[in-house]
Design a protein around this motif. Sequence first.
Motif, PDB file in Angstrom:
ATOM      1  N   LEU A  63      -8.530  -9.364   7.335  1.00  0.00           N
ATOM      2  CA  LEU A  63      -7.891  -9.020   6.211  1.00  0.00           C
ATOM      3  C   LEU A  63      -9.607  -8.851   6.032  1.00  0.00           C
ATOM      4  O   LEU A  63      -9.203  -8.430   4.542  1.00  0.00           O
ATOM      5  N   LYS A  64     -10.646  -8.778   6.166  1.00  0.00           N
ATOM      6  CA  LYS A  64     -11.802  -8.547   5.550  1.00  0.00           C
ATOM      7  C   LYS A  64     -11.692  -7.270   4.983  1.00  0.00           C
ATOM      8  O   LYS A  64     -11.798  -6.380   6.133  1.00  0.00           O
ATOM      9  N   GLN A  81      -6.620 -10.363  -4.076  1.00  0.00           N
ATOM     10  CA  GLN A  81      -6.327  -9.039  -4.415  1.00  0.00           C
ATOM     11  C   GLN A  81      -5.774  -7.973  -3.009  1.00  0.00           C
ATOM     12  O   GLN A  81      -7.374  -8.592  -2.412  1.00  0.00           O
ATOM     13  N   MET A  82      -5.253  -7.379  -3.242  1.00  0.00           N
ATOM     14  CA  MET A  82      -4.688  -7.255  -1.824  1.00  0.00           C
ATOM     15  C   MET A  82      -5.019  -5.153  -2.038  1.00  0.00           C
ATOM     16  O   MET A  82      -4.502  -4.347  -2.671  1.00  0.00           O
ATOM     17  N   ASN A  83      -5.722  -4.733  -0.913  1.00  0.00           N
ATOM     18  CA  ASN A  83      -5.962  -3.316  -1.454  1.00  0.00           C
ATOM     19  C   ASN A  83      -5.630  -2.179  -0.626  1.00  0.00           C
ATOM     20  O   ASN A  83      -5.860  -3.138   0.702  1.00  0.00           O
ATOM     21  N   GLU A  88       2.387  -3.499   7.688  1.00  0.00           N
ATOM     22  CA  GLU A  88       2.325  -5.000   8.330  1.00  0.00           C
ATOM     23  C   GLU A  88       1.966  -5.746   7.175  1.00  0.00           C
ATOM     24  O   GLU A  88       1.979  -6.863   7.727  1.00  0.00           O
ATOM     25  N   ASP A  89       1.361  -5.498   6.104  1.00  0.00           N
ATOM     26  CA  ASP A  89       0.636  -6.643   5.075  1.00  0.00           C
ATOM     27  C   ASP A  89       2.653  -6.872   4.365  1.00  0.00           C
ATOM     28  O   ASP A  89       2.270  -7.398   3.768  1.00  0.00           O
ATOM     29  N   ALA A  90       3.046  -6.045   4.792  1.00  0.00           N
ATOM     30  CA  ALA A  90       4.134  -6.623   4.150  1.00  0.00           C
ATOM     31  C   ALA A  90       5.253  -8.563   4.396  1.00  0.00           C
ATOM     32  O   ALA A  90       5.225  -8.741   5.642  1.00  0.00           O
ATOM     33  N   ALA A  91       5.010  -9.204   3.948  1.00  0.00           N
ATOM     34  CA  ALA A  91       5.372 -10.372   3.889  1.00  0.00           C
ATOM     35  C   ALA A  91       5.643 -11.345   2.350  1.00  0.00           C
ATOM     36  O   ALA A  91       5.461 -10.859   1.638  1.00  0.00           O
TER      37      ALA A  91
END
Length: 125
Positions: A63-64, A81-83, A88-91
Amino acid sequence: VQLQASGGGLALAGGSLRLSCVASGGTLSGYGMSWFRQAPGKEREFVAGIKWTGGSTTYADSLKGRFTISKDVTKNTVYLQMNSLKPEDAAVYYCAAKPRIITSMFGDSSSYAYWGQGTQVTVSS
């Protein structure tokens, strides 16, 4: 220490979301504050962590560069902060706190004493 996570929701693939975790009920000096996530049918996994004292950060290697953890000591809040979000980041994303954290312990979910309630992140393609 009580943790209240918020900021989840629906985002398009490639979009962004910012999660917040507000801590209350105690001083966070010496604590490590982290985000974990758990997708359906999968184990909970470490996302990112930050030392409340000093502010050094640790990330899951995968995730870096897309996710950034930060803190605001005036608000007792940790952010994620998620960009460039991917499906697949759904959780469900959880914030967690551990007193007397050392860097090597960030990724071990069993070592955390306090957990927030989780906030759902959904990413649509």
